[in-house]
Structures are given as C-alpha cells and as structure tokens.
Design an enzyme around this catalytic site. Structure first.
Site, PDB file in Angstrom:
ATOM      1  CG  HIS A 159      -0.241   0.685   2.071  1.00 46.01           C
ATOM      2  ND1 HIS A 159      -0.288  -0.336   3.461  1.00 46.01           N
ATOM      3  CD2 HIS A 159       0.309   1.884   3.511  1.00 46.01           C
ATOM      4  CE1 HIS A 159       0.174  -0.268   4.805  1.00 46.01           C
ATOM      5  NE2 HIS A 159       0.604   1.262   3.990  1.00 46.01           N
ATOM      6  CG  ASP A 217      -0.302  -3.538   2.781  1.00 47.81           C
ATOM      7  OD1 ASP A 217       0.183  -3.647   1.481  1.00 47.81           O
ATOM      8  OD2 ASP A 217      -0.878  -2.597   3.142  1.00 47.81           O
ATOM      9  N   GLY A 226       3.167   5.968   9.155  1.00 49.81           N
ATOM     10  CA  GLY A 226       4.172   6.271   9.044  1.00 49.81           C
ATOM     11  C   GLY A 226       5.399   5.187   8.933  1.00 49.81           C
ATOM     12  CB  SER A 260       2.849   2.074   6.177  1.00 50.51           C
ATOM     13  OG  SER A 260       1.489   1.695   6.725  1.00 50.51           O
ATOM     14  N   GLY A 261       5.114  -0.555   6.060  1.00 46.33           N
ATOM     15  CA  GLY A 261       5.878  -1.424   6.003  1.00 46.33           C
ATOM     16  C   GLY A 261       7.098  -2.050   7.075  1.00 46.33           C
TER      17      GLY A 261
HETATM   18  N1  ARG Z   1      -1.147   2.043   6.680  1.00 43.99           N
HETATM   19  C1  ARG Z   1      -0.561   2.424   7.903  1.00 43.99           C
HETATM   20  C2  ARG Z   1       0.851   3.452   7.270  1.00 43.99           C
HETATM   21  O1  ARG Z   1       1.135   3.683   6.142  1.00 43.99           O
HETATM   22  C3  ARG Z   1      -0.129   1.946   9.261  1.00 43.99           C
HETATM   23  C4  ARG Z   1      -1.591   1.943   9.716  1.00 43.99           C
HETATM   24  C5  ARG Z   1      -1.059   0.565  11.211  1.00 43.99           C
HETATM   25  N2  ARG Z   1      -1.964   1.135  12.540  1.00 43.99           N
HETATM   26  C6  ARG Z   1      -2.051   0.395  13.090  1.00 43.99           C
HETATM   27  N3  ARG Z   1      -2.777   0.425  13.859  1.00 43.99           N
HETATM   28  N4  ARG Z   1      -1.430   0.070  13.575  1.00 43.99           N
HETATM   29  O2  ARG Z   1       2.116   4.100   7.934  1.00 43.99           O
END
Ligand code: ARG
Length: 886
Positions: free
Chosen positions: A686, A740, A832, A834-835
């Site tokens: 994503h 993902d 932030g 993510s990944g």
């Molecule tokens: N989608 C988010 C990103 O782009 C990460 C979200 C993780 N959220 C969580 N509640 N663990 O950084």
C-alpha cells in the site's frame, strides 16, 4: 461536413484614371484593401426592407459590368484585357454566411416573430446600418454583396437577430472570411476608430450551397452566380421584401409558445416544395418538439423528402439536430421527441413532388432549461443524458462526480441505454460521447460490457457537439463493498457498511438496527457470558473466564478444536500458522498441498525430508540431515545490542539493524521497510499505490536509508541506496489490504555492519505463537494525527489470535494477515510505520520477521489491534521473486 462552394473565375480589379492593372487578391486580413471600381453599379432593388446593401459594389461583379459597358467601344482592348485578366485573375467564389447576434439594448416582442408585420420591417430597417457599418468598415468590404435579416427571437438579454450575408471573393479571401471568428469582424463607427460594442453572443457560419437552404431563405440557387443581375431576371419572385415566405417556392410559419402551451405544426396536402416552421419559446427555456406523425418521407430518399430540425433559426448544416428521410407510418406513440439547446428551433420539410393527405403532425412546447451534471454522493441511483428519453440537446457538456458515501466501496455502473451519435472514425469518439472514468463511449455497448466496476470518486462527462443528437444514455449506479464484505467496517443487513465505532454505541445506524442488535450491555470486543457478565473477547480462548464455560458460544457457536487445557478454538484458528494451544495441537496434522508429505507445522529440509520440530530453522541445532535448516542463517542478529510507535520508546542505536526508512525526495520519510538480504527489502504494497498527485509506484522516486536511528541529524552512519525496482504482490487488494506486501530491490548491495543487518525470513512452516511478545519498530507518528518520530521507536506487542481479531474487525482479517497489539490499547504502530517490521525473537536468539505493518483502525485504540501482513504466507513468493537471494 464542410465543403467549399464551387468556384468561378473572379475579377478583383483595380482601376485608376490612368487605366487599369491586375490586382492580386490581398493576402491576410490586415492587408486587405477595398478596391474601387470606376463606376460602381447602383442597384436600387437591393434596398429592400430587410435586405442590407453591403456598402460597396462587389468587385467581382462590378468588373464584369464595367467591361460590358466598355465593350461596344473598345472591342479589341477589352477582348485582350479580358483574356489576359481571365488567365491571371484568381478564381472567385460566391458564398453565404448565416449568423445570429444579440442586441441587449433592443427587446423582443411577439410582432417581431412575424416577418410580415410592420414592426418586423421597421426593426429590420433600423438594423440595416448595423450590417452596412459592419462590412463597410471591414477589410472585407469589397467582397460583401448584401445581407438579409430573416428572423428575430428573444435573447438572454435583449433581441437576437438572425441574418445571412452574401459574399463574392477570390478563393483565398473567401476562405479567410469563412473561417474567421465573428469577433474578428470588428465594427468601427464610421469616421472614427471607436469600436462598437452594442452586440453580443455572436455566431456566424458558412452556409452550404444547397438548393433547399436557399429556397428556405427565399433566395434562388442562381444567387450563386456572381452576376447579381441574372437572378433578378430569372426569378423576380425570389427576393421580395417580407413577401418571399408566401411566394414562389417556400412557405414559412412563425410560432411562439409560452411555458405551459403546446403549439401545433401540421402539414396537409402540401403544395409547395419547401416548408419551414420557426419555433420560439421564452428565454431561459428550450424547445421540445414532439413529432406525432410523419408520412411521405420515404426511406432512402433523403435527397427528395426530408424533415429536418435545426438548433438555430437558419437552416445551417452544422446546426441540424435530427433529420428524417423516411419512417414507417406511426402508430399511437410519438415518433420522436427532440430538444434544442436554446430557445429557438427551425423545422423544415422539403420534398420534390406534390403530395396529398396529412403527412406531418407535431407540437412543440417550452420547457425550462435544465442544468446537468453535478456532484453525487449516494448509495444508488441513475444518471441520464439531459431530457432523456427525449433527444439530448446539441452543444452541451455535463460533468458528474460520483462518490460512494463511505470509503472502501466500489461503484457498479449498469448501462441501460446507450444511443449516442455514432462516430464515423474508428479511433475514438469525436462527435458526441460519454466518458466514464477516462474511457469515451459513443457506440452501442455489447451486453457483456454493460456492467462495469469503478473506484470512487468516478467522473462522468457527457459531451454533445453542435449538430445531430440522439436519445442519449441512461445508466444505473450502485455503491457496493468489495467482495460483498465491509472492509474494516460493520455490515448492515442491507449490505451497507458503517464505521465500527458506530456499532453498539446506542444509536441505530443500520436501517435494520443490526449494529445495535447484539450488544446487550457489553461493549464491542467483549462477550456476553452465560451468566450475563461481559468479558473481553480475547479471553474466550482461555478457560473458565465465564464461570459457566459458556464463552464457547462467543467463539462462534461451536469449538472446532479444544486444546488439552480446554481452550476452545474456532476453525479459522486451526492450521493457520499460529500456535494457539500450548502443546501446538492446533497446528499439527495440518495438510498443505504445497508441502507434499509434510504437515504444515513441519519444516521441509532442502532434501525434501520433513522434521517435526517446530521452527527448527537457525536455532543452532542441526535438525535436517543435510543441515539445510542451519544454512542461510546470517540474519536476525543485533551486533550492537546493549539497547513511539505509540506507547513505545526510543530505540538504542543498532538495536534494530534491519529497520529501513523509505524516503521520497520531496516528502522525506514515507514508509518503513525491512532489510532481508544485501539487495532486498520487504515493505507493504500500500506504500506504493499512486495517488492523484504523487506517483508512489515509481521506483526512481524512492531512496532507502539503512543503519539510521535519528531521522533529523543528517542521517549519520546511514547507508543509502536508490531503489532499482518495486515488486508488488500481484494479488494486493487496496480495498481489503489483502496481500499487502512488496519487495524492493536495491540499486546496489548494501554492506552489513553493526548498524546494518538483515532479519531472518521465516520458513513457510514457521509459527508465531499467540500471546508471544514481539516488537514493532518505526518512525511513524507518535499519536493519531501526531507528527513523525525523529528517533526510531520500538514497541512490544503480543500476537493475537485471528478469530479474536476478526471479531473486533468484523471479519476483515484475512488469512494473509496477523494481528498484534494490546487489546487494552495504548501501544501500536501508526501512520508512517507502514511497511516496517514486526519481529519476534526465536530460539537461537535470532529475530524473525513475523509481520509487516499494514493497517488498523486508528492507532493504539482499545480493541483495535494493529494488523500486519503475515510473512510466512509469502515465504515461497519472496524466495521465488528474489531468485533465492533471500
Ligand atoms: N497504514 C499505516 C501507514 O501507512 C499504518 C497503520 C498501522 N496502524 C495501526 N493501527 N497499527 O503507515
């Protein structure tokens, strides 16, 4: 189609007192100079009331007349001059322009609709000076022959005048006159440079040299003869001011309909070959014409009989809304319904033979001008071309933006009718079209492509050009959740999705009240035990939380597997790669097709043999005969270990040497990633989905920073590499976040150091036990809507059983996902992160990559754990894509 009229030899001639010389037609408007004939012929008959003298005699005609006058006296000179001139002069065209112009200082009255009325003549006369000035002060003055006013209508701000102008000019000038925009012909007040500005909304078009058109204008086709006298001789009836419409060939009717009135048009036993009805309605309305019967126009005889409707009060080719050459005798229903774009319409009927009997019956009415397009946010509805099922008006553009009411939904479009003017060219739609999500449609659509799916927001653009319209289109739209589920939301009985926080909040959000139905007194994520006590849902897997042991009901109604310590597991928790029972019985005896002969929990050695020991890889003990379980173990070690994420703490330098910051030139840190070899990073798919403004999928936009802890201080000690390519998992689904995962290849290998080390990628048989504490790390925001961390953060989170997690997230957690966190809230990854990695320490003191930060509702909320991509589901894909480099 736009064709030039036939051309004739034209004489543009300059004559001075000293004789004459050939005059080439001027090039370009700025150079055009009126040329004077020695004795311009006067033509008193041209001062007819609604006809306007063009100022000067046309040069093309005057030359011929002048020559004729001189001939008896100078036969030889003239003959030579004529011959010479004939050979050298440019060819000449006679052509007509038709146009309209609005005068805000004049007003329309019903008398002006009648071209035989006194008022009409007075007004036409009063406007004579307009056209005289117009052409007299223009460079085209020598080529203008005359003009005529044919009709008036109610303008948006005043009086609209419809007129024609006849020209005779050499071809190159003719071309320039025909293609110039109305604005280029500026009117200067005589004797001054002041430009008159009393008119507006000008339109001017070239008129096809068509007998029908000329007859309908009361002109004779012989008007195309450059010699003005000839038409007068041959057809004295053709121009009789104000009378022509009752004259020789054509019959004309002027009709006006107020809003609410229907006015009839009918043709019975026609005696003339040309009929026309000039229809007018009040300004701000459009004309709707309803054709009831139409006989006499026979298929295939378009040249002989035709009924035409124009979006103008002159019969201009490019303003035809529809034309019928033949239709079967109608039954009771109307033959056709048409709409104009403005408040006038011209209907003409022409045929070659006299006919008996009623052949045409129609009525028209004023309908308020409807707007089109707009912003729509709705669960379902329909969109159609304006005035559907009437023919859509010409010359319109409608743009709709369709948005689903809640994020994550898709839009399904069903095209019910598609009757737009076909485009003759094969490559695309050039005339009228409907553009849905960037794809233009103009031809009928096949059954299989009637139904289409789009993401939200969706833009639809309908365009119709100046002429020829059709029924249009009618389509239905519906918002639907992907795969029939509600990603990260609660699904109501009518399949609408609502945010999870609206469930059990005491307010019915679903029309069927389902969101409040099973709440009792317990909060979301809690179970109502048999003794009416609420207990956290996660506790359904541990024994005796509910004193009466009824919590099994909360586990889905039945126990698929009961651990020896009586913990009840649902089907989805068994053989899901996560050990839930202390004795691992839920992950034993699982058969997986891709590990032939081995159970899911057994590790497959390189020689194909399986070992029953759980997670034998890199544990310091050789379990496979071939030793393959202890190969590829240069990973998961923290050489420098002596060391928010929300609720986490600053990490000590070198404690997470596989942590990578993925940065974009213009935006800095965007996502996390994990180093798994000297060439490869793993991240979340994503992170690389393009937005409207940013192309995240472009590998060149990214840089990987490794061995970094503090973001702000110039990245000291950090190794940085550009990204060569980004491999997204082909099944990644942006609506459900399933699959993902992305692999990133570094442009050059990175050197390992105390600060830069790869993590171990678990074998596909690897299991991470529910309840184990693992670590998530990253520079993500420290609280929802907060700022990115400047120092790398770490947080301890526990692996959560999938079925528990699925209850909290309404079944949005797929088998490719893993939940980790703290159900009480307070600790979690966030935007932030993510990944980035979720790593667990295994036997042999090596860290393994259990998950990739993927999603969660908010951050660190109670009963909303973090959801990660479950890496073991992708081990084979990773090994394949990296050709064994990982
Ligand atoms: N989608 C988010 C990103 O782009 C990460 C979200 C993780 N959220 C969580 N509640 N663990 O950084």
């Amino acid at each position: 189609m736009w064709t030039l009229p036939k051309s004739k030899t034209c004489e543009v001639y300059c004559v001075s007192g000293h004789g004459h010389s050939g005059c080439t037609a001027a090039q370009g408007e700025g150079n055009l100079k009126p040329t004077h004939s020695l004795s311009p012929p006067t033509k008193p008959e041209e001062q007819a009331e609604e006809k306007v003298e063009g100022g000067k005699a046309p040069v093309c005609d005057s030359w011929t007349r002048w020559m004729l006058g001189l001939l008896p006296f100078f036969p030889f000179i003239a003959a030579i001059a004529l011959t010479l001139h004939y050979l050298t002069s440019p060819p000449c065209s006679v052509f007509f322009l038709g146009g309209s112009v609005e005068f805000p200082n004049l007003s329309f009255s019903s008398e002006l609709a009648d071209s035989t009325s006194h008022q009409f003549r007075l007004q036409a006369q009063a406007l004579n000076h307009y056209f005289s000035d117009l052409y007299k002060s223009s460079p085209w003055s020598p080529y203008h022959v005359r003009s005529g006013i044919t009709a008036f209508s109610e303008g948006a701000e005043g009086l609209t005048v419809f007129y024609w102008s006849k020209f005779s000019a050499p071809d190159n000038v003719a071309m320039e006159i025909q293609t110039s925009s109305p604005e280029r012909l500026q009117r200067r007040l005589p004797g001054s440079n002041k430009i008159q500005r009393e008119s507006r909304n000008e339109q001017r078009y070239f008129m096809q040299q068509d007998d029908d058109i000329l007859h309908l204008l009361g002109l004779d086709p012989d008007d195309f003869d450059p010699d003005e006298r000839s038409d007068k001789i041959k057809n004295p009836n053709s121009i009789q001011g104000g009378k022509w419409q009752l004259g020789f060939q054509a019959m004309s009717f002027d009709l006006y309909a107020k809003y609410g009135n229907n006015r009839t048009l009918s043709l019975v036993s026609p005696k003339k070959p040309y009929y026309q009805w000039r229809l007018r309605v009040p300004s701000g309305h459009v004309v709707r014409l309803v054709v009831l019967t139409l006989h006499g126009a026979t298929p295939g005889s378009c040249t002989a009989h035709k009924l035409s409707a124009y979006d103008f009060l002159l019969p201009l080719q490019n303003k035809i809304i529809a034309r019928w050459c033949g239709l079967p005798i109608s039954g009771s229903s109307p033959v056709m319904k048409l709409t104009s774009s403005g408040n006038v319409m011209l209907v003409t009927f022409s045929f070659s033979r006299q006919r008996d009997g009623a052949i045409f019956k129609a009525y028209f009415q004023a309908i308020p001008k409807a707007g089109c397009g707009g912003s729509i946010s709705s669960w379902n509805g329909s969109i159609s071309s304006p005035y559907y099922p009437s023919y859509y008006p010409p010359n319109i553009d409608c743009i709709w933006t369709l948005r689903v009411p809640l994020p994550g939904y898709l839009i399904s479009i069903t095209i019910v009718t598609m009757d737009i003017q076909d485009s003759p060219s094969s490559d695309g739609c050039e005339k009228d079209w409907l553009d849905i999500g960037g794809v233009k449609l103009c031809n009928p659509v096949s059954d299989s492509s009637k139904k289409r799916v789009y993401s939200s927001p969706l833009t639809l653009h309908f365009h119709s050009d100046e002429s020829l319209t059709n029924k249009g289109f009618y389509l239905l739209y519906r918002a639907f959740p992907p795969e029939g589920t509600c990603p990260r939301q609660f699904r109501c009985g009518d399949s609408r999705c609502i945010p999870l926080k609206k469930v059990c909040d005491g307010v019915k959000d679903c029309s069927d009240g389902r969101d409040e139905a099973k709440c009792s007194s317990c909060r979301p994520g809690e179970l109502l035990c048999g003794n009416n006590q609420c207990k956290p849902q996660s506790q359904c897997v541990s024994q005796s939380i509910c004193a009466d042991s009824s919590e099994e009901g909360g586990c889905g109604g039945k126990c698929y597997h009961v651990c020896p310590n009586k913990v009840c597991l649902s089907k989805s928790s068994v053989c899901d790669g996560v050990i839930d029972c202390k004795d691992r019985s839920d992950e034993l005896n699982c058969t997986r097709a891709y590990v032939k002969g081995c159970s899911s929990s057994s590790y497959k050695c390189a020689n194909g043999k399986c070992v029953s020991k759980v997670n034998p890889e890199c544990d310091g003990v050789k379990d496979c005969y071939d030793g393959s379980d202890e190969l590829r173990c240069g990973c998961g070690i923290r050489p420098k270990k002596r060391t928010k994420i929300v609720g986490g703490s600053d990490a000590v330098a070198g404690s997470w040497p596989w942590q990578v910051s993925l940065q974009m030139d213009r935006y800095g840190h965007v996502c996390g990633a994990t180093l798994v070899s000297n060439r490869w990073l793993i991240s979340a798919a994503h992170c690389f989905q393009d937005s409207d403004a940013i192309k995240y999928s472009d590998a060149r936009a990214w840089r990987a920073y490794m061995g970094m802890r503090v973001m702000t201080t110039g990245n000291q000690g950090a190794a940085t590499r550009p990204i060569r390519r980004i491999l997204l998992h082909p099944q990644y689904d942006q609506f459900t976040s399933d699959y993902d995962i992305a692999l990133l290849e570094l442009s050059a290998p990175v050197f390992f150091s105390d600060l830069v080390q790869p993590v171990c990628v678990p074998a596909s048989s690897h299991t991470f036990i529910t309840g184990t504490s693992c670590y998530v790390t990253g520079w993500g925001v420290l609280m929802e809507d907060g700022e990115l961390a400047s120092r790398l953060q770490e947080a301890s989170v526990k692996i959560i059983n999938r079925s528990t997690c699925n209850k909290l997230y309404d079944d949005a957690v797929t088998p490719r996902m893993l939940c980790a966190g703290n159900l009480q809230g307070g600790v979690d990854a966030c935007q932030g992160d993510s990944g980035g990695p979720l790593v667990c320490l295994e036997r042999g003191r090596r860290w393994f990559l259990a998950g990739i930060v993927s999603w969660g509702e908010g951050c660190a909320r109670q009963n909303r754990p973090g959801v990660y991509t479950q890496v073991v589901k992708f081990t084979d894909w990773i090994r394949q894509q990296t050709k064994g480099q990982v």
